[in-house]
Enzyme design. Structure first.
Site: not given
Ligand code: ADP
Ligand code: MG
Length: 399
Positions: A38, A199, A357, A380
Protein backbone atom coordinates in the site's frame (compact mmCIF):
# COMPACT_ATOMS: atom_id res chain seq x y z
CA UNK A 1 -16.73 8.67 -17.13
CA UNK A 2 -17.32 11.61 -14.85
CA UNK A 3 -14.16 13.62 -14.60
CA UNK A 4 -11.92 14.31 -11.69
CA UNK A 5 -8.80 16.40 -11.34
CA UNK A 6 -5.44 14.67 -11.18
CA UNK A 7 -1.88 15.71 -10.39
CA UNK A 8 -1.61 16.70 -14.07
CA UNK A 9 -3.76 19.70 -13.17
CA UNK A 10 -1.20 20.91 -10.66
CA UNK A 11 1.75 23.12 -11.51
CA UNK A 12 4.44 24.34 -9.18
CA UNK A 13 3.39 23.89 -5.56
CA UNK A 14 6.34 25.54 -3.83
CA UNK A 15 5.33 26.33 -0.27
CA UNK A 16 1.80 24.97 -0.65
CA UNK A 17 0.58 22.36 1.81
CA UNK A 18 -0.91 19.19 0.31
CA UNK A 19 -3.08 17.05 2.59
CA UNK A 20 -2.79 13.57 1.10
CA UNK A 21 -5.10 10.72 2.13
CA UNK A 22 -3.20 7.47 1.74
CA UNK A 23 -3.69 3.88 2.90
CA UNK A 24 -1.28 3.06 5.72
CA UNK A 25 -3.44 0.37 7.25
CA UNK A 26 -0.58 -2.06 6.78
CA UNK A 27 -0.47 -5.68 7.92
CA UNK A 28 1.82 -5.98 10.95
CA UNK A 29 3.39 -8.73 12.98
CA UNK A 30 5.37 -8.11 16.19
CA UNK A 31 5.31 -4.36 15.51
CA UNK A 32 6.86 -4.90 12.06
CA UNK A 33 5.18 -4.12 8.76
CA UNK A 34 4.88 -7.42 6.86
CA UNK A 35 3.65 -6.01 3.53
CA UNK A 36 4.37 -2.51 2.22
CA UNK A 37 2.32 -2.84 -1.01
CA UNK A 38 0.00 0.00 0.00
CA UNK A 39 2.89 2.36 0.66
CA UNK A 40 4.45 1.50 -2.68
CA UNK A 41 1.09 2.19 -4.33
CA UNK A 42 1.04 5.77 -3.06
CA UNK A 43 4.76 6.53 -3.25
CA UNK A 44 4.54 8.02 -6.78
CA UNK A 45 1.85 10.47 -5.65
CA UNK A 46 3.72 11.51 -2.51
CA UNK A 47 7.03 11.93 -4.32
CA UNK A 48 5.46 13.79 -7.24
CA UNK A 49 3.83 16.31 -4.90
CA UNK A 50 7.11 16.71 -3.03
CA UNK A 51 8.95 17.18 -6.33
CA UNK A 52 6.48 19.94 -7.24
CA UNK A 53 7.58 21.72 -4.07
CA UNK A 54 4.62 20.95 -1.81
CA UNK A 55 4.89 20.33 1.89
CA UNK A 56 3.18 16.94 2.02
CA UNK A 57 1.04 15.97 5.02
CA UNK A 58 0.01 12.31 5.00
CA UNK A 59 -3.38 11.38 6.45
CA UNK A 60 -4.36 7.77 7.11
CA UNK A 61 -6.17 5.50 9.50
CA UNK A 62 -4.61 2.51 11.19
CA UNK A 63 -6.65 -0.23 12.84
CA UNK A 64 -9.92 0.44 14.66
CA UNK A 65 -9.23 2.70 17.65
CA UNK A 66 -12.88 3.89 17.55
CA UNK A 67 -12.31 7.56 18.32
CA UNK A 68 -9.77 7.09 21.12
CA UNK A 69 -6.04 7.57 21.28
CA UNK A 70 -4.76 3.98 21.46
CA UNK A 71 -0.97 3.99 21.63
CA UNK A 72 -0.61 0.58 19.96
CA UNK A 73 -2.56 1.96 17.01
CA UNK A 74 -0.44 5.01 16.32
CA UNK A 75 0.13 5.30 12.60
CA UNK A 76 3.77 6.03 13.51
CA UNK A 77 4.14 2.24 13.67
CA UNK A 78 4.40 2.47 9.88
CA UNK A 79 6.93 5.32 9.85
CA UNK A 80 10.04 3.20 9.20
CA UNK A 81 8.34 1.32 6.37
CA UNK A 82 7.12 4.55 4.80
CA UNK A 83 10.56 6.17 5.00
CA UNK A 84 12.15 3.05 3.52
CA UNK A 85 9.77 3.02 0.54
CA UNK A 86 10.01 6.78 -0.08
CA UNK A 87 13.76 6.91 0.50
CA UNK A 88 13.18 10.13 2.41
CA UNK A 89 12.89 11.25 5.99
CA UNK A 90 9.29 11.68 7.15
CA UNK A 91 8.43 13.82 10.19
CA UNK A 92 5.81 12.33 12.51
CA UNK A 93 3.19 14.71 13.94
CA UNK A 94 1.01 13.27 16.72
CA UNK A 95 -2.08 15.33 15.75
CA UNK A 96 -4.19 15.83 12.62
CA UNK A 97 -5.30 19.43 13.19
CA UNK A 98 -4.59 22.52 15.29
CA UNK A 99 -1.45 24.32 16.39
CA UNK A 100 0.84 21.30 16.54
CA UNK A 101 0.22 20.63 12.85
CA UNK A 102 0.56 24.34 12.08
CA UNK A 103 3.95 24.45 13.81
CA UNK A 104 5.07 21.36 11.90
CA UNK A 105 4.08 23.03 8.63
CA UNK A 106 6.20 26.02 9.69
CA UNK A 107 9.25 23.78 10.15
CA UNK A 108 8.81 21.78 6.93
CA UNK A 109 10.63 22.95 3.82
CA UNK A 110 9.11 22.67 0.32
CA UNK A 111 9.38 19.01 -0.71
CA UNK A 112 9.35 17.75 2.87
CA UNK A 113 6.93 15.08 4.06
CA UNK A 114 5.15 14.63 7.38
CA UNK A 115 2.86 11.89 8.63
CA UNK A 116 -0.09 13.00 10.76
CA UNK A 117 -1.52 10.74 13.46
CA UNK A 118 -4.17 8.04 12.95
CA UNK A 119 -7.29 9.89 11.76
CA UNK A 120 -9.51 7.42 13.64
CA UNK A 121 -8.17 8.62 17.02
CA UNK A 122 -10.76 11.37 16.55
CA UNK A 123 -14.47 10.49 16.72
CA UNK A 124 -15.26 13.08 14.06
CA UNK A 125 -13.35 11.09 11.45
CA UNK A 126 -15.83 8.24 11.09
CA UNK A 127 -18.76 10.59 11.77
CA UNK A 128 -17.55 12.80 8.91
CA UNK A 129 -17.84 15.72 11.32
CA UNK A 130 -17.64 19.00 9.36
CA UNK A 131 -15.89 20.71 12.29
CA UNK A 132 -13.09 18.16 12.27
CA UNK A 133 -12.79 18.37 8.48
CA UNK A 134 -12.61 22.17 8.73
CA UNK A 135 -9.90 21.96 11.39
CA UNK A 136 -7.83 19.59 9.23
CA UNK A 137 -8.39 21.68 6.10
CA UNK A 138 -7.22 24.82 7.94
CA UNK A 139 -3.61 23.61 7.69
CA UNK A 140 -3.73 22.72 3.98
CA UNK A 141 -4.01 24.37 0.57
CA UNK A 142 -5.10 21.33 -1.42
CA UNK A 143 -6.38 17.81 -0.87
CA UNK A 144 -5.25 14.70 -2.70
CA UNK A 145 -7.01 11.37 -2.23
CA UNK A 146 -4.85 8.39 -3.11
CA UNK A 147 -6.68 5.81 -1.00
CA UNK A 148 -9.29 4.11 -3.19
CA UNK A 149 -9.41 1.34 -0.59
CA UNK A 150 -10.99 3.77 1.90
CA UNK A 151 -13.27 5.48 -0.63
CA UNK A 152 -16.34 3.44 0.31
CA UNK A 153 -16.34 5.26 3.64
CA UNK A 154 -17.73 8.79 3.98
CA UNK A 155 -15.25 9.94 6.61
CA UNK A 156 -13.75 13.37 7.26
CA UNK A 157 -10.43 12.44 5.67
CA UNK A 158 -11.94 10.55 2.72
CA UNK A 159 -14.98 12.67 1.88
CA UNK A 160 -15.40 15.77 4.03
CA UNK A 161 -12.04 17.31 3.13
CA UNK A 162 -12.71 17.00 -0.60
CA UNK A 163 -15.45 19.64 -0.29
CA UNK A 164 -13.30 22.10 1.64
CA UNK A 165 -10.14 22.28 -0.46
CA UNK A 166 -9.33 21.96 -4.16
CA UNK A 167 -9.45 18.15 -4.49
CA UNK A 168 -7.41 15.84 -6.71
CA UNK A 169 -7.12 12.13 -7.33
CA UNK A 170 -3.62 10.81 -6.63
CA UNK A 171 -1.89 8.56 -9.16
CA UNK A 172 -2.99 5.30 -7.55
CA UNK A 173 -6.61 6.51 -7.22
CA UNK A 174 -6.48 7.69 -10.84
CA UNK A 175 -5.20 4.30 -12.06
CA UNK A 176 -7.85 2.43 -10.08
CA UNK A 177 -10.70 4.63 -11.35
CA UNK A 178 -9.53 4.30 -14.94
CA UNK A 179 -9.22 0.52 -14.65
CA UNK A 180 -12.62 0.13 -13.02
CA UNK A 181 -14.20 2.36 -15.63
CA UNK A 182 -12.65 0.25 -18.38
CA UNK A 183 -14.00 -2.90 -16.73
CA UNK A 184 -17.59 -1.95 -15.94
CA UNK A 185 -18.15 1.77 -16.53
CA UNK A 186 -17.68 2.08 -20.29
CA UNK A 187 -16.23 -1.32 -21.19
CA UNK A 188 -15.45 -2.80 -24.57
CA UNK A 189 -17.96 -5.59 -25.17
CA UNK A 190 -18.58 -8.43 -24.77
CA UNK A 191 -17.87 -8.25 -21.05
CA UNK A 192 -17.39 -11.36 -18.95
CA UNK A 193 -17.54 -11.46 -15.16
CA UNK A 194 -16.19 -14.31 -13.08
CA UNK A 195 -17.67 -14.54 -9.60
CA UNK A 196 -16.53 -17.26 -7.26
CA UNK A 197 -15.71 -17.72 -3.63
CA UNK A 198 -17.38 -19.48 -0.80
CA UNK A 199 -20.90 -18.14 -0.40
CA UNK A 200 -23.72 -16.60 -2.40
CA UNK A 201 -24.81 -14.65 0.69
CA UNK A 202 -21.63 -12.55 0.75
CA UNK A 203 -21.95 -11.64 -2.93
CA UNK A 204 -25.68 -11.27 -3.54
CA UNK A 205 -25.41 -7.58 -4.38
CA UNK A 206 -22.46 -8.26 -6.68
CA UNK A 207 -24.39 -10.94 -8.58
CA UNK A 208 -27.55 -8.86 -8.81
CA UNK A 209 -25.63 -5.92 -10.21
CA UNK A 210 -23.43 -7.87 -12.61
CA UNK A 211 -26.24 -9.74 -14.35
CA UNK A 212 -27.57 -6.38 -15.53
CA UNK A 213 -24.13 -5.19 -16.70
CA UNK A 214 -22.24 -8.04 -18.33
CA UNK A 215 -22.76 -10.33 -21.31
CA UNK A 216 -21.37 -13.46 -19.66
CA UNK A 217 -21.41 -14.36 -15.98
CA UNK A 218 -19.26 -17.29 -14.92
CA UNK A 219 -20.26 -18.58 -11.49
CA UNK A 220 -17.79 -20.82 -9.71
CA UNK A 221 -16.64 -21.63 -6.20
CA UNK A 222 -18.87 -22.75 -3.37
CA UNK A 223 -21.57 -20.33 -4.51
CA UNK A 224 -22.04 -22.25 -7.76
CA UNK A 225 -23.40 -25.11 -5.64
CA UNK A 226 -26.33 -23.00 -4.51
CA UNK A 227 -27.14 -22.22 -8.15
CA UNK A 228 -26.79 -25.88 -9.10
CA UNK A 229 -29.10 -26.83 -6.24
CA UNK A 230 -31.57 -24.24 -7.51
CA UNK A 231 -31.53 -26.08 -10.82
CA UNK A 232 -32.34 -29.36 -9.08
CA UNK A 233 -28.81 -30.77 -8.86
CA UNK A 234 -28.05 -32.87 -5.78
CA UNK A 235 -24.79 -31.35 -4.49
CA UNK A 236 -24.19 -33.95 -1.75
CA UNK A 237 -22.37 -32.47 1.23
CA UNK A 238 -20.96 -29.53 -0.74
CA UNK A 239 -20.92 -26.10 0.80
CA UNK A 240 -24.38 -24.89 -0.25
CA UNK A 241 -26.83 -22.33 1.05
CA UNK A 242 -30.03 -24.27 0.55
CA UNK A 243 -32.10 -21.40 1.96
CA UNK A 244 -30.89 -19.20 -0.90
CA UNK A 245 -31.90 -21.38 -3.85
CA UNK A 246 -34.95 -19.14 -4.42
CA UNK A 247 -32.68 -16.11 -4.49
CA UNK A 248 -30.36 -17.88 -6.91
CA UNK A 249 -33.31 -18.65 -9.17
CA UNK A 250 -34.31 -14.99 -9.19
CA UNK A 251 -30.78 -13.96 -10.15
CA UNK A 252 -30.89 -16.43 -13.04
CA UNK A 253 -34.23 -14.96 -14.15
CA UNK A 254 -32.90 -11.39 -14.07
CA UNK A 255 -29.89 -12.54 -16.08
CA UNK A 256 -32.17 -14.12 -18.62
CA UNK A 257 -34.20 -10.95 -18.99
CA UNK A 258 -31.06 -8.83 -19.30
CA UNK A 259 -29.43 -10.98 -21.99
CA UNK A 260 -26.66 -12.15 -19.68
CA UNK A 261 -25.52 -15.73 -20.29
CA UNK A 262 -24.80 -17.49 -17.00
CA UNK A 263 -22.20 -20.26 -17.05
CA UNK A 264 -22.38 -22.90 -14.33
CA UNK A 265 -20.03 -25.90 -14.21
CA UNK A 266 -21.29 -29.12 -15.79
CA UNK A 267 -18.42 -31.24 -14.58
CA UNK A 268 -16.87 -30.86 -11.15
CA UNK A 269 -14.00 -32.08 -8.98
CA UNK A 270 -15.31 -33.80 -5.86
CA UNK A 271 -13.90 -35.48 -2.74
CA UNK A 272 -15.22 -36.86 0.50
CA UNK A 273 -12.98 -34.59 2.56
CA UNK A 274 -11.22 -31.28 2.00
CA UNK A 275 -7.58 -32.32 2.06
CA UNK A 276 -4.69 -32.09 -0.39
CA UNK A 277 -4.94 -34.84 -3.03
CA UNK A 278 -7.38 -37.00 -1.03
CA UNK A 279 -7.86 -40.68 -1.92
CA UNK A 280 -11.54 -40.00 -2.63
CA UNK A 281 -10.73 -37.42 -5.33
CA UNK A 282 -12.61 -37.78 -8.61
CA UNK A 283 -14.09 -35.77 -11.45
CA UNK A 284 -17.71 -36.26 -12.45
CA UNK A 285 -20.75 -34.74 -14.08
CA UNK A 286 -22.69 -32.41 -11.74
CA UNK A 287 -25.55 -34.92 -11.77
CA UNK A 288 -23.33 -37.69 -10.40
CA UNK A 289 -22.21 -36.16 -7.09
CA UNK A 290 -22.70 -38.72 -4.33
CA UNK A 291 -24.35 -37.96 -0.99
CA UNK A 292 -21.01 -38.15 0.86
CA UNK A 293 -19.06 -36.03 -1.64
CA UNK A 294 -18.44 -32.32 -1.90
CA UNK A 295 -17.74 -30.19 -4.94
CA UNK A 296 -14.38 -28.47 -4.48
CA UNK A 297 -13.56 -27.22 -7.96
CA UNK A 298 -14.95 -26.66 -11.44
CA UNK A 299 -14.15 -29.69 -13.63
CA UNK A 300 -11.61 -29.74 -16.48
CA UNK A 301 -14.19 -29.80 -19.29
CA UNK A 302 -16.10 -26.86 -17.90
CA UNK A 303 -12.83 -25.01 -17.28
CA UNK A 304 -11.89 -25.45 -20.93
CA UNK A 305 -15.30 -24.22 -22.05
CA UNK A 306 -14.88 -21.16 -19.81
CA UNK A 307 -11.53 -20.39 -21.43
CA UNK A 308 -13.38 -20.47 -24.78
CA UNK A 309 -15.93 -17.99 -23.42
CA UNK A 310 -13.06 -15.65 -22.50
CA UNK A 311 -11.74 -15.85 -26.05
CA UNK A 312 -15.01 -14.32 -27.32
CA UNK A 313 -14.83 -11.42 -24.84
CA UNK A 314 -13.00 -8.08 -24.82
CA UNK A 315 -13.27 -7.35 -21.11
CA UNK A 316 -13.04 -9.47 -17.97
CA UNK A 317 -13.79 -8.58 -14.38
CA UNK A 318 -13.00 -11.25 -11.80
CA UNK A 319 -13.78 -11.66 -8.11
CA UNK A 320 -13.59 -14.96 -6.29
CA UNK A 321 -11.73 -18.20 -7.02
CA UNK A 322 -13.46 -21.01 -8.95
CA UNK A 323 -12.54 -23.64 -6.38
CA UNK A 324 -11.06 -24.23 -2.95
CA UNK A 325 -7.70 -23.15 -4.42
CA UNK A 326 -5.80 -23.26 -1.12
CA UNK A 327 -5.28 -27.02 -1.52
CA UNK A 328 -4.14 -28.87 -4.65
CA UNK A 329 -5.62 -30.02 -6.93
CA UNK A 330 -8.67 -27.82 -6.20
CA UNK A 331 -6.74 -24.84 -7.60
CA UNK A 332 -6.70 -26.32 -11.11
CA UNK A 333 -9.67 -24.54 -12.71
CA UNK A 334 -8.78 -21.19 -11.15
CA UNK A 335 -5.16 -21.52 -12.27
CA UNK A 336 -6.15 -22.60 -15.80
CA UNK A 337 -8.66 -19.78 -16.31
CA UNK A 338 -6.29 -17.23 -14.76
CA UNK A 339 -3.55 -18.25 -17.17
CA UNK A 340 -5.93 -18.07 -20.15
CA UNK A 341 -6.98 -14.59 -19.10
CA UNK A 342 -3.36 -13.55 -18.61
CA UNK A 343 -2.36 -14.88 -22.05
CA UNK A 344 -5.29 -13.15 -23.80
CA UNK A 345 -4.43 -9.93 -22.00
CA UNK A 346 -0.80 -10.20 -23.04
CA UNK A 347 -1.89 -10.64 -26.67
CA UNK A 348 -3.94 -7.46 -26.39
CA UNK A 349 -7.20 -9.34 -26.91
CA UNK A 350 -8.60 -8.80 -23.41
CA UNK A 351 -8.80 -6.10 -20.75
CA UNK A 352 -8.67 -7.93 -17.43
CA UNK A 353 -9.42 -6.47 -14.02
CA UNK A 354 -9.52 -8.51 -10.82
CA UNK A 355 -9.87 -7.84 -7.10
CA UNK A 356 -10.53 -9.48 -3.74
CA UNK A 357 -8.13 -10.80 -1.11
CA UNK A 358 -8.32 -14.48 -2.04
CA UNK A 359 -8.63 -13.69 -5.74
CA UNK A 360 -5.37 -11.75 -5.75
CA UNK A 361 -3.71 -14.59 -3.81
CA UNK A 362 -5.06 -17.13 -6.32
CA UNK A 363 -3.92 -15.11 -9.34
CA UNK A 364 -0.46 -14.72 -7.79
CA UNK A 365 -0.41 -18.45 -7.12
CA UNK A 366 -1.21 -19.02 -10.82
CA UNK A 367 1.62 -16.68 -11.83
CA UNK A 368 -0.98 -14.71 -13.77
CA UNK A 369 -1.34 -11.50 -11.78
CA UNK A 370 1.43 -9.56 -13.54
CA UNK A 371 -0.18 -10.00 -16.93
CA UNK A 372 -3.63 -8.81 -15.86
CA UNK A 373 -4.45 -5.27 -16.95
CA UNK A 374 -5.20 -4.23 -13.39
CA UNK A 375 -5.31 -5.93 -10.01
CA UNK A 376 -7.18 -4.11 -7.28
CA UNK A 377 -6.02 -4.60 -3.71
CA UNK A 378 -8.81 -2.40 -2.38
CA UNK A 379 -10.91 -5.12 -0.72
CA UNK A 380 -14.21 -3.69 0.55
CA UNK A 381 -14.16 -0.70 -1.79
CA UNK A 382 -13.61 -2.99 -4.79
CA UNK A 383 -16.53 -5.18 -3.76
CA UNK A 384 -18.84 -2.19 -3.26
CA UNK A 385 -17.86 -0.97 -6.70
CA UNK A 386 -18.69 -4.45 -8.07
CA UNK A 387 -22.08 -4.03 -6.40
CA UNK A 388 -22.64 -0.87 -8.45
CA UNK A 389 -22.58 1.36 -5.37
CA UNK A 390 -21.38 4.93 -5.49
CA UNK A 391 -18.28 5.36 -3.38
CA UNK A 392 -18.50 8.59 -1.36
CA UNK A 393 -14.75 9.22 -1.50
CA UNK A 394 -14.86 8.98 -5.29
CA UNK A 395 -18.07 10.98 -5.75
CA UNK A 396 -16.53 13.81 -3.72
CA UNK A 397 -13.65 14.05 -6.20
CA UNK A 398 -15.89 14.33 -9.25
CA UNK A 399 -16.26 17.80 -10.68
P1 ADP B 1 -12.21 -12.92 -2.30
O1 ADP B 1 -11.43 -12.83 -1.00
O2 ADP B 1 -11.31 -12.85 -3.49
O3 ADP B 1 -13.36 -11.95 -2.38
P2 ADP B 1 -13.85 -15.07 -1.32
O4 ADP B 1 -13.38 -14.80 0.07
O5 ADP B 1 -15.23 -14.75 -1.66
O6 ADP B 1 -12.85 -14.40 -2.37
O7 ADP B 1 -13.68 -16.63 -1.65
C1 ADP B 1 -12.55 -17.38 -1.37
C2 ADP B 1 -12.87 -18.65 -0.65
O8 ADP B 1 -13.81 -19.44 -1.34
C3 ADP B 1 -11.62 -19.51 -0.52
O9 ADP B 1 -11.32 -19.68 0.84
C4 ADP B 1 -12.01 -20.81 -1.18
O10 ADP B 1 -11.50 -21.95 -0.51
C5 ADP B 1 -13.51 -20.80 -1.08
N1 ADP B 1 -14.11 -21.72 -2.05
C6 ADP B 1 -14.03 -21.68 -3.38
N2 ADP B 1 -14.66 -22.73 -3.94
C7 ADP B 1 -15.15 -23.47 -2.93
C8 ADP B 1 -15.92 -24.68 -2.86
N3 ADP B 1 -16.28 -25.34 -3.97
N4 ADP B 1 -16.25 -25.15 -1.63
C9 ADP B 1 -15.87 -24.47 -0.53
N5 ADP B 1 -15.17 -23.32 -0.53
C10 ADP B 1 -14.82 -22.84 -1.71
MG1 MG C 1 -11.88 -13.63 0.97
Amino acid sequence: MATFKTLDDLGDLTGKVALVRVDLNLPMQDAQVTDDTRVRASAPTILELAAKGAKVLLLAHFGRPKGERVSTMSVSMTLDAVQAVLGKEVMFVPEIAGDVVKQAVGILQPGDIAMLENTRFWKGEEQNDPELAKAIAANGDLYVNDAFSAAHRAHASTEGLAHLLPAYAGRSMEAELKALDAALGTPERPVCAVVGGAKVSSKLDVLNHLVTQVDHLIIGGGMANTFLAARGVNVGKSLCEHDLTGTAEKILEIADGAGCTVHLPYDVVVAQEFAANPASLRTCNVHEVAENEMILDVGPQAAEALADVLKTCRTLVWNGPLGAFELAPFDAATVALARSAAALTKEGALISVAGGGDTVAALNHAGAADDFTYISTAGGAFLEWMEGKELPGVVALLG
